[in-house]
Enzyme design. Structure first.
Site, PDB file in Angstrom:
ATOM      1  N   CYS A 162      41.460  45.006  34.505  1.00  0.00           N
ATOM      2  CA  CYS A 162      42.901  44.850  34.312  1.00  0.00           C
ATOM      3  C   CYS A 162      43.314  43.447  34.751  1.00  0.00           C
ATOM      4  CB  CYS A 162      43.665  45.894  35.139  1.00  0.00           C
ATOM      5  SG  CYS A 162      45.466  45.692  35.069  1.00  0.00           S
ATOM      6  N   CYS A 186      52.474  50.186  31.823  1.00  0.00           N
ATOM      7  CA  CYS A 186      51.137  50.592  32.280  1.00  0.00           C
ATOM      8  C   CYS A 186      51.044  52.113  32.377  1.00  0.00           C
ATOM      9  CB  CYS A 186      50.860  49.958  33.642  1.00  0.00           C
ATOM     10  SG  CYS A 186      49.365  50.559  34.459  1.00  0.00           S
ATOM     11  N   CYS A 204      51.675  45.279  44.115  1.00  0.00           N
ATOM     12  CA  CYS A 204      52.942  45.006  44.791  1.00  0.00           C
ATOM     13  C   CYS A 204      54.045  45.998  44.455  1.00  0.00           C
ATOM     14  CB  CYS A 204      53.458  43.610  44.401  1.00  0.00           C
ATOM     15  SG  CYS A 204      52.287  42.275  44.640  1.00  0.00           S
ATOM     16  N   TYR A 249      48.710  57.488  38.463  1.00  0.00           N
ATOM     17  CA  TYR A 249      48.343  57.300  39.872  1.00  0.00           C
ATOM     18  C   TYR A 249      49.297  56.441  40.688  1.00  0.00           C
ATOM     19  CZ  TYR A 249      45.742  55.603  43.939  1.00  0.00           C
ATOM     20  OH  TYR A 249      45.376  55.264  45.202  1.00  0.00           O
ATOM     21  N   ASP A 261      40.833  65.014  40.344  1.00  0.00           N
ATOM     22  CA  ASP A 261      41.269  63.726  40.888  1.00  0.00           C
ATOM     23  C   ASP A 261      41.764  62.864  39.744  1.00  0.00           C
ATOM     24  OD1 ASP A 261      41.859  61.843  42.783  1.00  0.00           O
ATOM     25  OD2 ASP A 261      39.791  61.360  43.314  1.00  0.00           O
ATOM     26  N   ASP A 262      42.406  61.728  40.076  1.00  0.00           N
ATOM     27  CA  ASP A 262      43.022  60.896  39.043  1.00  0.00           C
ATOM     28  C   ASP A 262      42.046  59.962  38.360  1.00  0.00           C
ATOM     29  OD1 ASP A 262      43.309  57.970  40.368  1.00  0.00           O
ATOM     30  OD2 ASP A 262      43.589  59.507  41.877  1.00  0.00           O
ATOM     31  N   GLY A 312      51.639  48.915  48.111  1.00  0.00           N
ATOM     32  CA  GLY A 312      51.013  47.804  48.807  1.00  0.00           C
ATOM     33  C   GLY A 312      50.991  48.065  50.285  1.00  0.00           C
ATOM     34  N   ASN A 365      55.854  41.463  41.205  1.00  0.00           N
ATOM     35  CA  ASN A 365      54.872  42.531  41.019  1.00  0.00           C
ATOM     36  C   ASN A 365      54.241  42.348  39.656  1.00  0.00           C
ATOM     37  OD1 ASN A 365      53.394  44.956  40.955  1.00  0.00           O
ATOM     38  ND2 ASN A 365      55.117  46.060  40.078  1.00  0.00           N
ATOM     39  N   GLY A 366      52.927  42.201  39.615  1.00  0.00           N
ATOM     40  CA  GLY A 366      52.248  42.048  38.335  1.00  0.00           C
ATOM     41  C   GLY A 366      51.057  41.124  38.446  1.00  0.00           C
TER      42      GLY A 366
END
Length: 459
Positions: free
Chosen positions: A397, A251, A11, A257, A360-361, A40, A114-115
């Site tokens: 996660c 985080c 989010c 990213y 790439d990440d 999102g 968000n979370g």
């Protein structure tokens, strides 16, 4: 659910309180959600308050698909809360769209979150046993129930929120709107970002500073981990009951990213963090090559850093079709690679007969990078060396990222050499876990649980 090809942040949130009552808060929120769209891409919503009622519009879809002049013009008000989200299952996109508007014995409030709560299931079970009926799968609805009950014995909505925060375990960055207040709160570990901005006589909360820039607002500061910030007609005040109770753990993957490269989180430039991650790879995993290229868009910043540190020229080797979005019809299981080939194509003139470093990440299942490596070799690349600007993903996660479980992660099932063979790379190199601290020197700590298995919260 199968592990995703790329990770998704759940989010992004935004809130504005215009004390002058002169700004078009709905339209400013619309612009801000555009700036947060990367966080999102499945559903979005805006709730405004005009002094008399909440006006809500939300649905599944991208921001420009859900909103237009008609919907924005009817959302009058001097306060607004907005939300963008990623929802894993298409049939739940509309049901889980936020912000949520809750009516209870003291009135109404709107909430956007968000979370991810680590004790999500435990709280739901307790609430259901006490008669609660849920209409979504969101943590926001859990928090709404708890706030409504806490408000019975609390003198203010912010005091009720403080009582609720005692029960929450995990990550949350909240924006809450009542008829007279705009409130922001962040979990005591500060896992997900939330910042404060100012635009003339308006106060703003946003997931990223990029959203502040989108509406012409000035960055003031971050919401502190554990802080509750309240805006009213009188101005901004703060409750710090939970501030300092835990060492902050933002985080780390926000810097690698999730966040936009033009954002700053916790005083740390996201772009500089990514460039430094690439530079570390360039110094520690250098290989003889002719060109360094990044996977659009997530690998480009790190590719620049790799090139600078290694001395290998940076170039364009992959072109992205920017008109392929969420409405693109996903291919069947046997044609999964075609999805990558339609979204990304190789620039043959840039890579033919060259030894390529591809940056790439992250690697999740390995399907995407395997398709890209094949794409480059089919276009004439003589060698493709894969470099990843994060450590191997080994753990799930619980804090708002859709890493499903460790058994579906390629690096958890294969050795580095086995994974190299699976994806078809000539070599494979990752960022070391210990090197993460070098990319965010401004931070005293961070959450790297998806790489290390060390979770800041306990449940």
């Amino acid at each position: 659910m199968r592990a995703p090809e790329k990770l998704h942040e759940e989010c992004g949130v935004f809130g504005i309180y215009d004390r002058s009552h002169s700004l078009d808060c709905a339209r400013l929120t619309y612009y801000a959600l555009y700036a947060l769209q990367h966080r999102g891409q499945e559903s979005c919503g805006i709730v405004t308050h005009d002094g008399n009622e909440f006006i809500c519009h939300k649905s599944a879809g991208l921001v420009p698909e859900v909103f237009n002049d008609f919907t924005l013009n009817r959302q009058k008000g001097y306060m607004a809360v907005g939300h963008v989200s990623f929802v894993a299952h298409e049939d739940s996109q509309k049901m889980n769209s936020q912000p949520l508007v809750t009516k209870y014995h003291k009135g109404s409030f709107a909430i956007a979150n968000n979370g991810g709560l680590q004790n999500h299931k435990k709280l739901i079970n307790e609430l259901v046993q006490n008669g609660a009926i849920f209409h979504s799968d969101t943590d926001a609805e859990i928090i709404s129930y708890l706030m409504a009950w806490a408000r019975i014995t609390s003198s203010t909505i912010e005091n009720a929120l403080a009582e609720v925060m005692k029960q929450l375990v995990g990550a949350y960055s909240l924006v809450i709107m009542t008829p007279r207040k705009l409130i922001a709160a962040r979990d005591p570990y500060g896992i997900r970002p939330l910042c404060i901005g100012r635009l003339d006589d308006a106060w703003i909360f946003a997931s990223e500073t990029a959203a502040l820039k989108a509406v012409g607002a000035e960055y003031v500061r971050d919401v502190e981990p554990g802080e509750i910030v309240i805006v009213t007609e009188e101005g901004l005040t703060s409750k710090t009951d939970f501030v300092g109770r835990h060492k902050p753990h933002p985080c780390i993957f926000e810097y690698i990213y999730f966040a936009r490269p033009d954002s700053s989180l916790g005083g740390q430039s996201v772009y500089e963090a990514r460039r430094e991650a690439g530079a570390i790879l360039g110094r520690e995993t250098r290989v003889d090559a002719d060109i360094v290229i990044g996977v659009p868009d997530s690998g480009l910043c790190a590719a620049v850093g790799y090139s600078e540190a290694s001395g290998i020229p940076y170039g364009i080797g992959i072109v992205k079709n920017r008109y392929v979005g969420r409405t693109f019809i996903q291919p069947g299981k046997d044609e999964r690679r075609k999805n990558v080939e339609i979204k990304l194509t190789a620039l043959e003139s840039g890579i033919k007969d060259k030894r390529v470093v591809l940056v790439d990440d992250s690697i999740i299942r390995g399907t995407t990078c395997a398709s890209l490596i094949k794409l480059l070799k089919d276009a004439g690349a003589s060698e493709v060396h894969m470099r990843v600007s994060s450590p191997p993903f080994l753990w799930p996660c619980f804090y708002g990222t859709d890493i499903p479980n460790k058994h579906e992660l390629a690096a958890n099932n294969l050795t580095c050499e086995e994974l190299r063979q699976k994806i078809g790379a000539d070599s494979l190199g990752y960022l070391d876990v210990e090197d993460l601290k070098k990319i965010v020197p401004n931070l005293s700590g961070y959450c790297d649980a998806c790489f290390s298995g060390k979770y800041p919260t306990e449940e």
